[in-house]
Design a protein around this motif. Structure first.
Motif, PDB file in Angstrom:
ATOM      1  N   TYR A   1      33.269  15.104 -10.251  1.00 29.32           N
ATOM      2  CA  TYR A   1      33.352  13.878 -11.057  1.00 29.32           C
ATOM      3  C   TYR A   1      33.787  12.697 -10.190  1.00 29.32           C
ATOM      4  O   TYR A   1      33.245  11.593 -10.302  1.00 29.32           O
ATOM      5  N   LEU A   2      34.777  12.906  -9.340  1.00 28.25           N
ATOM      6  CA  LEU A   2      35.296  11.830  -8.498  1.00 28.25           C
ATOM      7  C   LEU A   2      34.214  11.282  -7.581  1.00 28.25           C
ATOM      8  O   LEU A   2      34.103  10.068  -7.382  1.00 28.25           O
ATOM      9  N   PHE A   3      33.402  12.171  -7.016  1.00 24.15           N
ATOM     10  CA  PHE A   3      32.333  11.748  -6.116  1.00 24.15           C
ATOM     11  C   PHE A   3      31.290  10.893  -6.841  1.00 24.15           C
ATOM     12  O   PHE A   3      30.587  10.112  -6.212  1.00 24.15           O
ATOM     13  N   GLN A   4      31.206  11.039  -8.144  1.00 20.59           N
ATOM     14  CA  GLN A   4      30.255  10.251  -8.924  1.00 20.59           C
ATOM     15  C   GLN A   4      30.881   8.999  -9.537  1.00 20.59           C
ATOM     16  O   GLN A   4      30.197   8.239 -10.218  1.00 20.59           O
ATOM     17  N   GLY A   5      32.168   8.804  -9.298  1.00 20.97           N
ATOM     18  CA  GLY A   5      32.841   7.668  -9.907  1.00 20.97           C
ATOM     19  C   GLY A   5      33.142   7.867 -11.377  1.00 20.97           C
ATOM     20  O   GLY A   5      33.401   6.893 -12.101  1.00 20.97           O
ATOM     21  N   LYS A   6      33.140   9.096 -11.860  1.00 21.08           N
ATOM     22  CA  LYS A   6      33.491   9.402 -13.248  1.00 21.08           C
ATOM     23  C   LYS A   6      34.995   9.658 -13.308  1.00 21.08           C
ATOM     24  O   LYS A   6      35.466  10.792 -13.412  1.00 21.08           O
ATOM     25  N   PHE A   7      35.752   8.588 -13.261  1.00 21.39           N
ATOM     26  CA  PHE A   7      37.187   8.710 -13.027  1.00 21.39           C
ATOM     27  C   PHE A   7      37.940   9.314 -14.209  1.00 21.39           C
ATOM     28  O   PHE A   7      38.874  10.093 -14.013  1.00 21.39           O
ATOM     29  N   SER A   8      37.562   8.977 -15.417  1.00 24.57           N
ATOM     30  CA  SER A   8      38.259   9.533 -16.575  1.00 24.57           C
ATOM     31  C   SER A   8      38.071  11.048 -16.655  1.00 24.57           C
ATOM     32  O   SER A   8      39.027  11.802 -16.868  1.00 24.57           O
ATOM     33  N   GLN A   9      36.814  11.499 -16.472  1.00 20.46           N
ATOM     34  CA  GLN A   9      36.553  12.943 -16.493  1.00 20.46           C
ATOM     35  C   GLN A   9      37.254  13.643 -15.332  1.00 20.46           C
ATOM     36  O   GLN A   9      37.772  14.756 -15.489  1.00 20.46           O
ATOM     37  N   ALA A  10      37.275  12.998 -14.164  1.00 13.88           N
ATOM     38  CA  ALA A  10      37.959  13.579 -13.004  1.00 13.88           C
ATOM     39  C   ALA A  10      39.441  13.741 -13.285  1.00 13.88           C
ATOM     40  O   ALA A  10      40.040  14.798 -12.998  1.00 13.88           O
ATOM     41  N   ALA A  11      40.065  12.714 -13.853  1.00 14.04           N
ATOM     42  CA  ALA A  11      41.492  12.776 -14.146  1.00 14.04           C
ATOM     43  C   ALA A  11      41.803  13.917 -15.107  1.00 14.04           C
ATOM     44  O   ALA A  11      42.787  14.655 -14.922  1.00 14.04           O
ATOM     45  N   THR A  12      40.967  14.096 -16.113  1.00 11.65           N
ATOM     46  CA  THR A  12      41.193  15.160 -17.094  1.00 11.65           C
ATOM     47  C   THR A  12      41.090  16.543 -16.454  1.00 11.65           C
ATOM     48  O   THR A  12      41.942  17.411 -16.668  1.00 11.65           O
ATOM     49  N   ALA A  13      40.036  16.749 -15.656  1.00 16.68           N
ATOM     50  CA  ALA A  13      39.851  18.055 -15.016  1.00 16.68           C
ATOM     51  C   ALA A  13      40.977  18.350 -14.037  1.00 16.68           C
ATOM     52  O   ALA A  13      41.527  19.463 -14.012  1.00 16.68           O
ATOM     53  N   LEU A  14      41.336  17.375 -13.225  1.00 19.55           N
ATOM     54  CA  LEU A  14      42.374  17.588 -12.216  1.00 19.55           C
ATOM     55  C   LEU A  14      43.746  17.761 -12.852  1.00 19.55           C
ATOM     56  O   LEU A  14      44.577  18.550 -12.365  1.00 19.55           O
ATOM     57  N   ASP A  15      44.002  17.056 -13.949  1.00 25.43           N
ATOM     58  CA  ASP A  15      45.255  17.263 -14.670  1.00 25.43           C
ATOM     59  C   ASP A  15      45.344  18.682 -15.228  1.00 25.43           C
ATOM     60  O   ASP A  15      46.439  19.235 -15.375  1.00 25.43           O
ATOM     61  N   GLY A  16      44.183  19.274 -15.538  1.00 21.03           N
ATOM     62  CA  GLY A  16      44.188  20.662 -15.995  1.00 21.03           C
ATOM     63  C   GLY A  16      44.733  21.606 -14.943  1.00 21.03           C
ATOM     64  O   GLY A  16      45.383  22.614 -15.263  1.00 21.03           O
TER      65      GLY A  16
ATOM     66  N   MET B   1      43.476  13.481  -5.331  1.00 19.79           N
ATOM     67  CA  MET B   1      42.263  13.160  -6.091  1.00 19.79           C
ATOM     68  C   MET B   1      42.625  12.652  -7.479  1.00 19.79           C
ATOM     69  O   MET B   1      42.020  11.700  -7.987  1.00 19.79           O
ATOM     70  N   ALA B   2      43.604  13.290  -8.109  1.00 23.70           N
ATOM     71  CA  ALA B   2      44.036  12.840  -9.433  1.00 23.70           C
ATOM     72  C   ALA B   2      44.626  11.434  -9.356  1.00 23.70           C
ATOM     73  O   ALA B   2      44.355  10.584 -10.217  1.00 23.70           O
ATOM     74  N   ALA B   3      45.428  11.166  -8.324  1.00 26.82           N
ATOM     75  CA  ALA B   3      45.985   9.823  -8.137  1.00 26.82           C
ATOM     76  C   ALA B   3      44.875   8.788  -8.005  1.00 26.82           C
ATOM     77  O   ALA B   3      44.925   7.707  -8.611  1.00 26.82           O
ATOM     78  N   GLU B   4      43.851   9.132  -7.224  1.00 25.55           N
ATOM     79  CA  GLU B   4      42.732   8.218  -7.047  1.00 25.55           C
ATOM     80  C   GLU B   4      41.990   7.982  -8.357  1.00 25.55           C
ATOM     81  O   GLU B   4      41.619   6.843  -8.683  1.00 25.55           O
ATOM     82  N   ALA B   5      41.771   9.042  -9.120  1.00 24.74           N
ATOM     83  CA  ALA B   5      41.053   8.906 -10.386  1.00 24.74           C
ATOM     84  C   ALA B   5      41.826   8.012 -11.357  1.00 24.74           C
ATOM     85  O   ALA B   5      41.246   7.127 -12.011  1.00 24.74           O
ATOM     86  N   TYR B   6      43.129   8.232 -11.476  1.00 25.14           N
ATOM     87  CA  TYR B   6      43.944   7.412 -12.387  1.00 25.14           C
ATOM     88  C   TYR B   6      43.986   5.960 -11.942  1.00 25.14           C
ATOM     89  O   TYR B   6      43.980   5.039 -12.771  1.00 25.14           O
ATOM     90  N   ASN B   7      44.021   5.725 -10.624  1.00 22.61           N
ATOM     91  CA  ASN B   7      44.078   4.364 -10.108  1.00 22.61           C
ATOM     92  C   ASN B   7      42.723   3.670 -10.168  1.00 22.61           C
ATOM     93  O   ASN B   7      42.579   2.589 -10.756  1.00 22.61           O
ATOM     94  N   ARG B   8      41.707   4.258  -9.563  1.00 27.25           N
ATOM     95  CA  ARG B   8      40.406   3.604  -9.485  1.00 27.25           C
ATOM     96  C   ARG B   8      39.735   3.488 -10.844  1.00 27.25           C
ATOM     97  O   ARG B   8      38.921   2.594 -11.071  1.00 27.25           O
ATOM     98  N   GLY B   9      40.096   4.383 -11.753  1.00 29.64           N
ATOM     99  CA  GLY B   9      39.557   4.292 -13.102  1.00 29.64           C
ATOM    100  C   GLY B   9      40.310   3.306 -13.978  1.00 29.64           C
ATOM    101  O   GLY B   9      39.949   3.124 -15.155  1.00 29.64           O
ATOM    102  N   GLY B  10      41.361   2.659 -13.421  1.00 27.30           N
ATOM    103  CA  GLY B  10      42.157   1.724 -14.206  1.00 27.30           C
ATOM    104  C   GLY B  10      42.855   2.401 -15.368  1.00 27.30           C
ATOM    105  O   GLY B  10      43.091   1.779 -16.420  1.00 27.30           O
ATOM    106  N   ILE B  11      43.205   3.669 -15.194  1.00 28.50           N
ATOM    107  CA  ILE B  11      43.755   4.462 -16.293  1.00 28.50           C
ATOM    108  C   ILE B  11      45.279   4.393 -16.343  1.00 28.50           C
ATOM    109  O   ILE B  11      45.874   4.071 -17.372  1.00 28.50           O
ATOM    110  N   ASN B  12      45.921   4.651 -15.212  1.00 27.56           N
ATOM    111  CA  ASN B  12      47.380   4.721 -15.226  1.00 27.56           C
ATOM    112  C   ASN B  12      47.906   4.719 -13.796  1.00 27.56           C
ATOM    113  O   ASN B  12      47.984   5.767 -13.146  1.00 27.56           O
ATOM    114  N   ASP B  13      48.303   3.560 -13.291  1.00 27.18           N
ATOM    115  CA  ASP B  13      48.816   3.471 -11.919  1.00 27.18           C
ATOM    116  C   ASP B  13      50.172   4.138 -11.774  1.00 27.18           C
ATOM    117  O   ASP B  13      50.520   4.621 -10.689  1.00 27.18           O
TER     118      ASP B  13
END
Length: 498
Positions: free
Chosen positions: A218-233, A394-406
């Motif tokens: 997901y991260l490689f595709q820029g799907k940051f929200s999905q990446a954050a969810t999977a990595l948080d798992g 990777m999770a840190a990057e997803a939360y940051n680049r996705g504008g989700i939660n710095d």
């Protein structure tokens, strides 16, 4: 001590015959003749085929080596500027479709897909207890190999749950990158839902490994929200943790530890030669990384490839304990061990592009067991393919680049930094775009020498400014081997610029 199991495996074909080798997980070595279309009549036969699918993981040593050599982390090295010319060309970004090492990456990863698809083609033939686990592992492995292929080459031909046969290359085109990722996502979603959190045997895929690789895809595709969810798992599962001693993680006692999410298993009890590098049960990359003509404590010698640059050594901040683990300064090491061998000290040779630095994480260690074949090709050092620190970053990057939660991004980033410095006075406090830069810088120093750097630079659009000779709209991908283009007889277009 690691325990390994071996069996004879099935030879599969992908436009050319690939020689199969012994594998792990199966206790005996039966002698049998196989008609592939009349196979899969028992649980044992599914298990044997799964072993064959795992076996190609060992050949990913070349992916790891080239993931560093192609980046700004290391120089090719070797004995001379013509030593393994394919590596040298990739280092200089002058590679072409005629490159035997890129052909290896393509061929070996496709062999892995083929072996997984062999199981999936016959997934409904025979029922037995535990079959879902076997299918889930096969789908994880297919996704793993396809992810390597799409990173290196972009869109690839796919045939669903079936093996390629001779002639298919002329009628089945290259799928789009989006379609390859869709296949990877589907496989890993199934694997994560059906794999056990605990491996039944060391080295097998788990739920955590599937979630981590899914998050990475997901991260490689820029799907940051999905990446954050999977990595948080993975993070919230409680199965993994950062080990206290960063150095011990890369020694034998640190293999398959609490930080290992997925680890490629190697052993030195079966040898190999240059005629069949993919046949080695050992980690070939380790011998390639070794110090040329070395005599001294802890390490053994090798071929002096994959030489860290001065710039990558300087990337570490003062006080970062990881530098001494990631990079061996051979001159400093020789000075510190001047009393070795009754005062004879450490001796070593210099190879091509010598900087005085070596990839310490994956240098060959001295060992007492009598390895078979070429010692440099049979090192038992496991490859930590997915580490928990990588998951956190990777999770840190997803939360940051996705504008989700710095705030959460910094929490994960600083867990890694606190281990690196041994305190919390080096915590990152930035946000937004600067936090993105801080996370990517942290990925470099945390994962240096582990084969991720080139692809991190490409996917974040930084390769042109960081890698000497890198050409935009060309070098983001590697060329398909010329032989594959010829086999396809015009059905497969070459990647742009080649």
């Amino acid at each position: 001590m690691k325990k390994y199991f071996f069996t004879t495996i099935i030879t599969l074909t992908l436009f050319s015959t690939l020689i199969s080798c012994s594998d792990e997980f199966v206790a005996e070595k039966p002698a049998y003749s196989i008609d592939s279309e009349n196979y899969f009549n028992s649980k044992e036969e599914y298990d044997n085929a799964l072993v064959a699918a795992y076996d190609l993981l060992q050949s990913t040593y070349v992916n790891v080596l080239l993931g560093e050599i192609a980046s700004d982390n290391t120089l090719c090295g070797g004995e001379s500027p013509t030593d393994v010319i394919g590596f040298q060309q990739i280092d200089d970004m002058i590679h072409t479709p005629v490159n035997s090492n890129l052909k290896d990456v393509w061929g070996w990863m496709f062999a892995g897909v083929q072996r997984a698809n062999y199981i999936l083609e016959f997934k409904d033939k025979t029922d037995f207890t535990g079959k879902t686990q076997v299918i889930a592992e096969a789908r994880f492995l297919r996704a793993y190999y396809q992810f390597e292929l799409v990173k290196w080459f972009g869109g690839i031909p796919m045939k669903g749950d079936a093996r390629f046969k001779i002639g298919d290359e002329k009628i089945i085109g290259r799928a789009s990158v989006a379609d390859v990722y869709a296949s990877i996502e589907a496989d890993l979603t199934f694997a994560a839902a059906n794999l056990s959190p605990n491996a039944s045997q060391t080295g097998r895929a788990t739920k955590g490994a599937a979630l981590a690789l899914l998050g990475k895809a997901y991260l490689f595709q820029g799907k940051f929200s999905q990446a954050a969810t999977a990595l948080d798992g993975v993070i919230t599962s409680g199965k993994y943790s950062l080990v206290t001693d960063y150095n011990a993680m890369f020694e034998a006692e640190g293999e398959n530890g609490p930080e290992s999410v997925f680890e490629v298993q190697y052993t030195d009890i079966e040898g190999a030669g240059f005629g069949c590098l993919q046949c080695s049960e050992g980690n070939v990359a380790v011998g390639f990384n070794g110090i040329r003509n070395y005599s001294g404590p802890l390490f053994s010698s090798g071929y002096s490839f994959n030489i860290p640059t001065q710039e990558s050594a300087d990337a570490f901040e003062t006080g970062d304990k990881r530098k001494a683990v990631a990079i061996l300064d051979i001159n400093a090491w020789a000075s510190a061990n001047a009393s070795y061998d009754n005062g004879n000290g450490v001796t070593f040779g210099k190879g091509n592009e010598d900087t005085g630095y070596f990839n310490r994480k994956y240098l060959p260690r001295k060992r007492s067991s009598a390895a078979q074949g070429d010692l440099n090709l049979t090192n038992p050092n496991n490859y930590r393919a997915i580490r928990y620190a990588d998951v956190l970053l990777m999770a840190a990057e997803a939360y940051n680049r996705g504008g989700i939660n710095d705030v959460k991004a910094k929490e994960y980033l600083n867990q890694v930094r606190r281990r690196a410095f041994g305190d919390n006075t080096h915590d990152i406090t930035t946000g937004g775009a600067q936090l993105t830069e801080d996370i990517l810088t942290e990925r470099r120093v945390e994962l240096l020498g582990e084969g991720h750097r080139f692809f991190d630079l490409v996917r974040t659009g930084k390769a042109v400014s960081k890698i000497p000779g890198f050409k935009a709209n060309k070098n983001e991908l590697f060329p398909l081997p010329i032989e594959e283009i010829q086999f396809a007889a015009g059905n497969w277009a070459q990647n742009p610029g080649y």
